[in-house]
Scaffold this motif. Structure first.
Motif, short mmCIF file in Angstrom:
data_model
loop_
_atom_site.label_atom_id
_atom_site.label_comp_id
_atom_site.label_asym_id
_atom_site.label_seq_id
_atom_site.Cartn_x
_atom_site.Cartn_y
_atom_site.Cartn_z
N GLN A 994 -13.96 -47.75 -26.48
CA GLN A 994 -13.59 -47.04 -25.75
C GLN A 994 -13.60 -45.54 -25.36
OE1 GLN A 994 -10.63 -46.35 -29.32
NE2 GLN A 994 -9.32 -48.44 -29.55
N ASP A 995 -14.78 -45.40 -26.18
CA ASP A 995 -15.57 -43.88 -25.79
C ASP A 995 -16.27 -44.34 -24.51
OD1 ASP A 995 -14.64 -43.28 -28.51
OD2 ASP A 995 -16.89 -43.97 -29.19
N LEU A 996 -16.72 -46.05 -24.18
CA LEU A 996 -17.34 -45.84 -22.72
C LEU A 996 -16.48 -45.98 -21.65
CD1 LEU A 996 -19.83 -46.78 -21.55
CD2 LEU A 996 -19.44 -49.30 -21.77
N VAL A 997 -15.74 -46.25 -22.14
CA VAL A 997 -14.19 -46.16 -20.86
C VAL A 997 -14.47 -44.44 -20.93
CG1 VAL A 997 -11.87 -46.41 -20.74
CG2 VAL A 997 -13.31 -48.48 -21.56
N GLY A 998 -13.91 -43.56 -22.18
CA GLY A 998 -12.99 -42.69 -22.23
C GLY A 998 -14.16 -41.64 -21.31
N LYS A 999 -16.09 -41.94 -21.06
CA LYS A 999 -16.91 -41.95 -20.87
C LYS A 999 -16.84 -41.87 -19.01
CE LYS A 999 -22.00 -40.78 -20.98
NZ LYS A 999 -22.98 -41.88 -21.58
N THR A 1000 -16.47 -42.33 -18.41
CA THR A 1000 -16.34 -43.63 -17.14
C THR A 1000 -15.98 -43.08 -17.46
OG1 THR A 1000 -17.53 -46.04 -18.64
CG2 THR A 1000 -16.54 -45.26 -15.91
N PHE A 1001 -14.37 -41.97 -17.31
CA PHE A 1001 -13.33 -41.98 -16.53
C PHE A 1001 -13.93 -40.60 -16.08
CE2 PHE A 1001 -11.16 -45.10 -17.00
CZ PHE A 1001 -10.79 -45.86 -15.71
N PHE A 1002 -14.65 -39.66 -17.34
CA PHE A 1002 -14.82 -38.05 -17.41
C PHE A 1002 -16.25 -38.11 -16.13
CE2 PHE A 1002 -17.98 -35.02 -18.53
CZ PHE A 1002 -17.06 -34.07 -19.16
N GLU A 1003 -16.76 -39.13 -16.12
CA GLU A 1003 -17.77 -38.82 -15.30
C GLU A 1003 -17.47 -39.14 -13.14
OE1 GLU A 1003 -21.19 -41.99 -15.87
OE2 GLU A 1003 -21.75 -40.78 -17.89
N LEU A 1004 -16.30 -40.13 -13.59
CA LEU A 1004 -15.56 -40.59 -12.15
C LEU A 1004 -15.00 -39.13 -11.93
CD1 LEU A 1004 -14.28 -44.07 -12.77
CD2 LEU A 1004 -16.52 -42.78 -10.90
N TRP A 1005 -14.20 -38.16 -12.63
CA TRP A 1005 -13.24 -37.71 -13.08
C TRP A 1005 -12.98 -36.11 -12.69
CZ3 TRP A 1005 -8.37 -41.40 -13.61
CH2 TRP A 1005 -8.57 -42.73 -13.06
#
Length: 1813
Positions: A994-1005
């Motif tokens: 869950q944390d990795l998904v949140g970090k991923t979209f933070f970096e994308l958007w």
């Protein structure tokens, strides 16, 4: 003056035993520190020289004298030693200037200086006598003036011409000048007067030298003869028998004087002109000295003045002089006597072992220093054999010996001067032995002993110099004596296994001075053995290419290279025999040995001096392809083989890629390019250097006269002072001319004609072959230059030629051509300006390019294919290794991933059964597709599929791959699809994901853009283009999502940085980042609003549909933080802009969703508007009222009512629509109630119930404020209670829904009178599923509303945007009271037969636990029962809740596991856990299972997951296991149902045990229960069966059974005779309980249930012992308190079948016969329990043996004869009596203490069982 210092180019003095000039004669693979550490160099005080005024070390003039006076005594003490060293110093090889050669100059020294102190000891200390200077050959020396080279001879032909053998290094002997020698020896040399002829006239050599040179040679020879005459005169007359010289003993000084003269003659190549008698006599004298010194050895304690040292050095000097004479050129054969040579070798071996090995190796020291005086040769061999056997090997003795003879020295400790002197003398002797071996034939015994000692040197540390000399000796032995090569290889392999593979100084062999690479010295020995085994002599040519010539050519090729192939194959065969053998406990690390060897071979691959590395690796790979490698049966061996192949393939790929990009100008000849370049093609200004590829600039440029290439003068060694004309040639052209000359000479020699100069080399051999030959010749010339300083290059040069000749068609011309190449010299320029030597880097690149033509490099594709095949191996270890191997290849060349074979193989591993393999496959692809969009598209689909993988690491890796691809490629076509795959894991059960998904979209958007905000969208937009691109990506993803809830979670976590650790979130940097993210979110909301307007401007009929994703995105942002859509500059902008869209006609679900989202955004913004425009309020009110009245979508109506209530709270004027709607809906419902016309107005009633409930929920305060007393919340409650009692189901369900709205507004209504009964009725098990679901939703909505209100309260008080939960605060408020009142009913509904009801109830439980309204342990049994639910959503949620509870309350959790197990059994039996009846509104019938193990099949996965939660804690798992086993103990827990116990035993047998402690504890607990209850229970059952009324019935039943079996046997013989009697037997069984008191039957039945409980434990115990390989001894010795050993591994029989209870009669007994069968089964298990488990393992898969009666019935014939019925009957009765004997011998009673007394012992073996009469 000789400077004694430690500089590199200065002279170093070594005690008179060895002197070398470092720059001129640098020892290969010998660093300066290795030699200096062992030289007795003079040690001066630290303050020496500090008083010099030039240094200015002191401020005053007084300090310097004080310091100087302190060290004056130390300086004077060293002056004598310096004088002695200078006397033994020879500088004859120094090229001094002419003025220094004329004579010695007078030395004057200042009083008190060190020089004055030295002169005081010896006035002639600094005088010198200069002989002929030593001439050193170099690359500038003309060919004719070069000294003879050390060229290895080919000994395959007896007619080999004699070659001069001269050492490449100067002999390591002291060259003492004549005056000094006279002073040392005390022997007065006789002058040779010219008038008096010498009586020992010698024959002068007939040479063409000048007369001065002749006279000089004569003088030197005459001087030696005079010295020998003087020595012989003292021992007697010349010419006497050798026996007369037995007493002669020379001093060490005399011996060194002789050695000086002999070495001088040998260096001048005139030793052979000394008369033969002198040689023979001198050798005899030296042999006597060797014999006297035999048995003496130098100890560590000996110094240079000791008798041992002098004696040993005399012997060694004698050996060196003897070998110097024997290795001289053109010596007479009479001097080579076998016995003398044997004694020389024996003495050398003895000193190496006893003087050197014992000083450097504790293992040898412990063996040899124990016996005084040294042993004989046999003792040496025995000692060495003992060391070989491992009892006292080099490393093992260091590791195992507790009391060594002497303490271990540090690895680099300085040895004594005596030992160092002996060591260096032995090095010189080994160099001479190497030269002697090709000259004379030695005995095989001497050769083998010498070989053995030389190989033993490689096992001793810190004697690198001696090891290098030994390496040369072994190679020469292998070359001269090919019959010993196999033995040498075997000894090397044995030595490899004895040496440790991880010692510190493992690699001590330096490849080159210019390279920092090192390898093992044994590897260097192996390589040189292979290279020295080939020969160019004896190759037969193919005269004509006739039919069959290919076979002859193949035979010649094999003959050329056969020795090298034999050596290589034999080496690897010896290694692979040990490689494939099973590893013993004390065996060597085979994997480490082979790894080290492979690393060395890869290091030397393409090194010019070691071409054999390619051949060794080629054979190595071929063997790895076989049964000893990747086809081996052992998975570990296959994995190791794959790993090794991967290393080779990666290196080959690396070389291939490097060659393809190499731009070395010499290598252009390999690319079919013409040598010649048009000189007029380029302008002079554009000329560039072909060597460095740089422009002309201001440097000198030189043009090649052959190919017209231009070069910088610095690059080719030409300066401005050199005279350069048009005749200069580059390397390629020079070698081209050289090859042309060699080839023409071959043709002339074969045809006998003159060469034709008009035909070019390209026309002779072809352009392609011409380029290859030129590059080959450049490499050969480079190696020839290396032969001056490195003998390894000689073997390498010959190996290259043989290797290339093997690939040719071996005609006479080709063979002669290659032999000419072997004998050719390096070419030189005609005008004297030589080429600069080829650089080391260029040589390496040439060697690498030529290596690409070898079979090893061409076999890279085959190695890759084998690695891809290994990806489908049955074992996961080889598959993972193969993936890593392919990854190493891809790391070098990522384009390999584009190969279809690689793609198919790697994608196949995405679905591998092992998580590690799948992760490795992802890692392999993910590292390289980030920067290759084409590869990313090819692999994307397969990678994205694995985001649902069961392995957490695999899912993480997939998310990272997709993230990196999207970030690196802005225009990636699969970006939206990738984001959808990632966002699907936002609610993953693993928090880290869950944390990795949140970090991923933070970096994308939401992360800081890479570009500055300089570019904005058009049309006056304030949104940067990069923010607009990100917003569009977000919309594209949201367009394909079924719900925007996932996007809400993403935005919420990005705004709060929820994925960051807590310490980072609290930092100042995090706060700044949050502010920046919030600003970007505001910009994205503005961009979304602008996009909605743009869609409207470009409107079509489907405008609402196109605008939907943008509005949904605004909805998501508003859900997280409404202030994002209410900018401070214009808070009402979003609401005013979106309000006109409320007039849209709702005709589809998408349109309804659009309206719902718009209304939500407006509703979220309304509370933030302080003074909304009145026109906006009025218009919004009208639109909302219109939608409430007319819209058919209840979700839109819900949103409108909520927005209308919000509007009524902020409007400055009262909202009339709210009061109007309340009155209208209430009036309609009240009228229906009074008229009782519910059925007629059903549609209006349903709408009014829904709307009035929502108005009451969101506007309860406004309702209470109404002036009408008849309209209030209490009236609403009564009204809904009325409609709840109606018969129409739809009205009842809608009324219950509206009642839930009332409860949210007024929770206290749930506590009013009779309301609890209404709620209990709706949650009753008999209620309709939809009613139960609606009531559970009411609870859920109420709890969520409370949670939201509490979050808002905390946010106002704390200013925290996070939503907290009401943990622990529920019991004190009304919410906790309501839930606790109905908690039991909610938990019952969690186990409802309808899966939707279960799912809804479980969500309520989740919210309740999150808010802390009840004790968590109250719901543990229900959650455990839900673990066995077949609906994945339910068991996953239940497991997550149990996981959190176990983390917080482990002790409470353990106490309820047993109850959960019982509830899970009931849940399964009810039929609710099955996949059937998922949405059935009626309750299914309970499952009636014929097989008692069927419930366990449902429970095994779920109970296994629970067990994994507690398995990590030994105390927790033991409590759980013991609580389950105690349920079988009828005395402790009471009688349990046997089906439940069967269920428990099945569950226990299927638990995922990981360590031996777990099954051992189960067996231990079972033993305790059985030992306490088993004996007593068996005795009680026996008593009640055999006594009283039941005893008589038992006898009748036994007789009936026996008669029945007899009739069955007779029926088998006569099927038509027994029909009537069968019916009678059935009636007997039906009445066997008649006449027996009921209490006795009940008591016996209870005993039988208890017996079956213990029987289940006994069967479970046997099953565990067999499956987990537990013997009785291990089980009996086990204690729960013993320490768990980490190394204990649990072995499990994978082939063992599952736990089976079909043979055990576990059904509840109803007849006496069934009770007797259960008693018999229990008694048999008690008896078998004392037998070792090995009895059962032999027959694991066997079925139950048939009874004796069945055997007799099936087999009526014995030995071919028919058996009579009477005999059969007697046998049947006897068998029956034995089988059902309940009063006979109790053989199993002995093991059960409760029934042990008063019992008879079991019958002895062979006793006939008692038969019932």
């Amino acid at each position: 003056m000789i400077n004694v210092s430690s500089g590199k180019n200065n002279l170093r003095v070594s005690g008179g035993f060895n002197c070398e000039i470092m720059n001129t004669y640098r020892l290969t693979n010998t660093t300066y520190t290795e030699v200096v550490a062992r030289l007795p160099v003079v040690t001066l005080p630290v303050s020496f020289g500090s008083s010099s005024k030039e240094l200015s070390l002191f401020d005053d003039n007084e300090a310097a004298p004080r310091v100087g006076s302190k060290s004056e005594a130390a300086i004077n003490a060293q002056a004598g030693k310096i004088a002695e060293l200078l006397r033994a110093t020879d500088i004859s090889y120094l090229s001094l200037r002419e003025e220094a050669r004329n004579g010695n100059r007078q030395i004057s020294a200042k009083r008190g200086s060190l020089m004055a102190a030295v002169l005081q000891h010896d006035p002639d200390a600094f005088s010198y006598n200069l002989s002929e200077p030593h001439k050193r050959g170099g690359w500038r020396t003309p060919v004719e003036k070069r000294p003879p080279q050390t060229v290895p001879r080919d000994y395959s032909s007896p007619c080999t011409p004699q070659v001069t053998h001269q050492s490449l290094e100067p002999p390591s002997v002291p060259n003492i000048s004549s005056p000094s020698a006279a002073r040392l020896t005390g022997v007065k040399r006789k002058e040779a007067p010219e008038s008096k002829p010498d009586r020992h006239q010698f024959k002068k050599p007939a040479t063409g030298l000048l007369d001065p040179i002749k006279s000089n040679q004569d003088a030197v020879v005459h001087e030696l003869c005079e010295l020998l005459d003087d020595i012989f005169t003292r021992s007697g007359a010349f010419g006497e028998d050798e026996g007369d010289d037995a007493g002669i003993s020379l001093s060490l000084a005399e011996m060194r004087s002789i050695e000086e003269d002999v070495v001088k003659l040998r260096s001048k190549n005139i030793l052979q002109i000394v008369p033969l008698d002198y040689h023979v006599r001198l050798l005899s004298l030296l042999d006597q000295h060797v014999q006297r010194a035999h048995g003496r050895e130098v100890d560590e304690d000996d110094d240079e003045e000791s008798m041992n040292f002098e004696s040993v050095m005399l012997g060694l000097e004698a050996v060196q002089i003897s070998l110097t004479i024997m290795t001289g050129p053109n010596m007479a054969k009479q001097i080579y006597k076998e016995e003398i040579i044997d004694r020389l070798i024996d003495f050398t071996r003895f000193q190496i072992i006893h003087s050197v090995f014992t000083a450097y190796d504790p293992g040898y020291r412990q063996i040899h220093k124990g016996s005084a005086g040294g042993g004989d040769e046999g003792d040496d061999d025995e000692d060495l054999q003992a060391i070989e056997n491992g009892s006292s090997s080099t490393k093992k003795s260091r590791r195992k010996s507790k009391t060594p003879a002497k303490p271990k020295k540090p690895a680099l400790s300085k040895q004594s001067g005596a030992v160092s002197g002996v060591l260096h003398k032995l090095c010189s002797i080994l160099s001479l032995l190497k030269e002697l071996l090709p000259i004379t034939k030695l005995l095989d015994s001497s050769v083998l002993q010498l070989t053995k000692t030389m190989l033993d040197t490689f096992g001793v540390d810190n004697i690198q110099l001696l090891q290098l000399k030994a390496l040369g000796v072994v190679c020469t032995i292998s070359e001269v004596y090919p019959q010993h090569r196999r033995l040498i290889i075997e000894e090397i392999v044995t030595l490899l296994w004895k040496l440790p593979s991880s010692k510190r100084n493992l690699r001590s062999y330096h490849l080159s001075d210019e390279e920092p690479k090192q390898i093992q010295i044994l590897t260097a020995l192996i390589l040189q053995l292979v290279q020295c085994s080939v020969s160019l002599i004896g190759v037969d040519a193919v005269s004509k290419p006739e039919v069959g010539s290919s076979n002859e050519n193949e035979t010649n090729s094999q003959r050329i290279f056969e020795p090298a192939m034999e050596v290589t194959s034999h080496l690897w065969q010896q290694i692979f025999q040990r490689w494939a053998a099973p590893k013993t406990p004390d065996g060597a690390d085979v994997k480490g040995i082979v790894d080290n060897l492979l690393v060395d071979l890869l290091t030397t691959l393409n090194v010019p001096e070691f071409p054999a590395a390619s051949l060794l690796l080629q054979v190595f790979c071929v063997l790895l392809f076989g049964n000893a490698g990747i086809r081996a049966k052992d998975a570990v061996l296959r994995g190791a083989s794959v790993d090794l192949l991967g290393q080779v393939a990666a290196r080959l790929k690396e070389d291939s890629v490097a060659c393809s990009t190499d731009k070395l100008w010499i290598l252009q000849a390999l690319q079919d390019k013409d040598f010649n370049i048009d000189s007029d093609s380029d302008e002079a200004s554009a000329r560039s250097c072909s060597a460095c590829d740089k422009g002309k600039s201001t440097k000198l440029m030189v043009s090649c006269n052959g190919c017209n290439r231009w070069f910088h003068g610095d690059c080719i060694g030409v300066t401005k002072h050199d005279k350069v004309d048009r005749g200069w040639l580059c390397h390629c052209c020079l070698c081209k001319n050289q090859i042309d000359l060699l080839y023409s000479n071959d043709k002339c020699q074969s045809n006998g004609s003159k060469p034709s100069k008009e035909v070019s080399l390209a026309e002779k051999v072809g352009t392609t072959k011409e380029g290859i030959l030129v590059v080959q010749q450049i490499l050969l010339n480079y190696l020839q230059e290396l032969t001056v300083t490195d003998s390894t290059a000689i073997y390498a040069r010959r190996f290259y030629l043989c290797q290339w000749l093997r690939d040719e068609v071996q005609t006479a011309q080709i063979i002669q051509f290659y032999q000419n190449r072997w004998n050719s010299k390096s070419p030189f320029q005609d005008f004297g300006i030589a080429l600069s030597p080829l650089s080391r880097d260029a040589a390496l690149r040439i060697s690498r390019a030529l290596g690409q033509q070898r079979p090893l490099a061409r076999g890279l594709d085959k190695i890759l294919e084998r690695l891809l095949v290994s990806l489908t191996d049955n074992s996961p270890t080889p598959r993972a290794k193969a993936l890593r191997a392919v990854g190493a290849i891809v790391e070098v060349d990522p384009s390999v991933l584009g190969d279809e074979r690689v793609q198919r193989a790697v994608e196949g591993r995405f679905l591998d059964s092992a998580i590690s393999v799948r992760e490795a496959a992802m890692e392999l692809v993910g590292r390289h597709i980030v920067n290759r969009p084409d590869f990313a598209l090819k692999y994307f689909e397969k990678i994205a599929e694995r985001i649902m993988d069961t392995g957490v690491s695999v899912r993480k890796r997939v998310i990272k791959i997709i993230r990196d691809v999207c970030l690196s490629n802005a225009g990636f076509s699969k970006m939206t699809d990738g984001c959808l795959r990632i966002i699907s894991r936002i609610n993953d059960e693993e928090t880290s994901i869950q944390d990795l998904v949140g970090k991923t979209f933070f970096e994308l958007w939401f992360d800081e853009p890479t570009r500055h905000h300089t570019q904005h969208l058009g049309d006056g937009s304030v949104v940067p283009s990069e923010i607009a691109e990100r917003a569009q990506q977000l919309v594209d993803v949201l367009r394909k999502l079924t719900s925007h809830q996932a996007m809400v979670t993403i935005i919420k976590r990005s705004l709060s940085l929820d994925f960051c650790p807590q310490n980072i979130k609290n930092s100042a940097t995090s706060m700044m980042t949050q502010a920046a993210v919030r600003l970007r979110c505001e910009l994205m909301c503005k961009c979304l609003l602008e996009s909605v307007l743009k869609v409207e401007e470009t409107a079509t009929d489907d405008t609402d549909i196109r605008a939907l994703p943008y509005v949904l995105a605004l909805h998501a942002f508003c859900t997280v933080d409404p202030t994002l859509c209410a900018p401070p500059s214009d808070p009402s902008r979003f609401a005013v802009t979106l309000q006109p869209y409320l007039k849209t006609q709702v005709s589809s679900r998408d349109a309804a969703q659009l309206l719902q989202s718009i209304i939500f955004v407006i509703d979220a913004v309304l509370p933030l508007l302080r003074r909304p425009p009145q026109s906006f309020v009025e218009e919004l009110e009208r639109d909302l009222r219109q939608l409430i009245a007319s819209c058919t979508f209840l979700t839109v109506v819900h949103a409108c009512i909520k927005s209308l209530c919000s509007l009524s709270k902020i409007a400055s004027k009262g909202i009339a629509s709210f009061e109007f709607l309340v009155r209208q809906f209430f009036k309609l419902l009240d009228g229906c109630q009074k008229r009782d016309s519910v059925a007629a107005e059903k549609a209006n009633i349903l709408r009014c119930l829904f709307c009035l409930g929502l108005l009451a929920r969101y506007g309860s305060e406004s309702v209470e404020a109404l002036e009408d007393e008849d309209i209030n919340m209490n009236q609403f409650l009564e009204l809904y209670k009325y409609f709840l009692g109606q018969g129409d189901f739809d009205i009842k369900a809608r009324a219950l829904q509206a009642l839930g709205f009332i409860f949210i507004a007024r929770p206290e209504f749930m506590m009013v009178k009779n309301m609890d009964k209404i709620l209990e009725t709706t949650l009753n098990a008999s209620a309709d599923s939809r009613i139960k679901m609606q009531m559970l939703r009411n609870f859920s909505d109420y709890l969520l509303d409370v949670e939201e209100k509490m979050g808002e309260t905390d946010e106002k008080s704390n200013g925290d945007s996070a939503v907290p939960v009401a943990a622990g605060a529920g019991d004190s408020n009304i919410c906790g009271g309501i839930i606790q009142l109905h908690w039991d009913l909610i938990l019952e509904r969690c186990l409802d037969y309808n899966e939707e009801v279960r799912q809804t109830g479980l969500k309520v439980v989740e919210i309740v636990l999150r808010q802390g309204l009840v004790h968590p342990m109250t719901c543990v049994p229900q959650l455990i029962a839900l673990e066995v639910d077949q609906l994945e959503v339910n068991w996953k949620l239940a497991h997550r809740l149990l996981l959190h509870m176990n983390e917080k309350y482990p002790s409470f959790f353990e106490s309820r596991l047993g109850d959960g197990l019982l509830l899970s059994f009931a849940f399964i039996q009810s039929g609710a856990a099955s996949c059937e009846h998922r949405t059935s509104p009626t309750k299914p019938a309970a499952i009636k299972l014929k097989d008692p193990s069927i419930p366990a099949s449902f429970a095994k996965p779920g109970i296994s997951r629970i067990y994994k939660l507690i398995r990590t804690s030994r105390n927790s798992r033991n409590k759980f296991l013991s609580s389950v086993i105690r349920k079988f103990d009828f005395g402790a827990s009471g009688i349990q149902s046997v089906p439940f116990l069967v269920y428990c035993s099945e569950v226990l047998s299927a638990l995922p045990f990981g360590i031996p402690d777990e099954p051992l504890y189960v067996v231990y607990t079972i033993n305790r229960v059985v030992q306490v209850r088993g004996g007593e229970l068996e005795a009680n059952m026996k008593t009640i069966i055999t006594e009283g009324a039941l005893g008589a019935t038992t006898k009748l039943v036994l007789e009936s059974i026996a008669a029945e079996k007899d009739r069955i046997e007779e029926a088998a013989l006569n099927p038509n005779s027994m029909q009537y009697e069968f019916k009678k037997d059935v009636s007997i069984e039906m009445v066997d309980t008649e006449g027996i008191p009921q209490d006795i039957l009940d008591k016996l039945k209870g005993y039988c249930n208890s017996a079956m409980a213990l029987a289940l434990l006994l069967r479970l115990k046997r099953h565990l012992k067999i499956v987990y390989c537990l013997n009785d001894a291990r089980c009996q010795s086990y204690q729960p308190t013993e320490v768990i050993k980490p190394v204990d591994m649990l072995s499990k029989r994978e082939s063992m079948k599952e736990f089976n209870l079909k043979e055990l009669p576990v059904e509840s007994p109803t007849t006496v016969r069934q009770m007797l069968e259960q008693y018999k089964a229990f008694k048999r298990l008690l008896k078998e329990d004392s037998v070792d488990y090995a009895v059962y393992t032999a027959n694991i898969s066997t079925k139950k043996r048939p009874s004796r009666a069945q055997v007799d019935a099936d087999s009526p014939h014995t030995n071919g004869h028919l058996v009579s019925r009477v005999t059969q009957r007697r046998k049947s009765v006897a068998a029956t009596a034995v089988e059902y004997d309940v009063s006979g011998d109790d053989e199993s009673d002995e093991d059960w203490g409760a029934s042990k007394s008063g019992r008879r012992k079991s019958a002895p073996a062979g006793r006939t069982p008692r038969v019932r009469k």
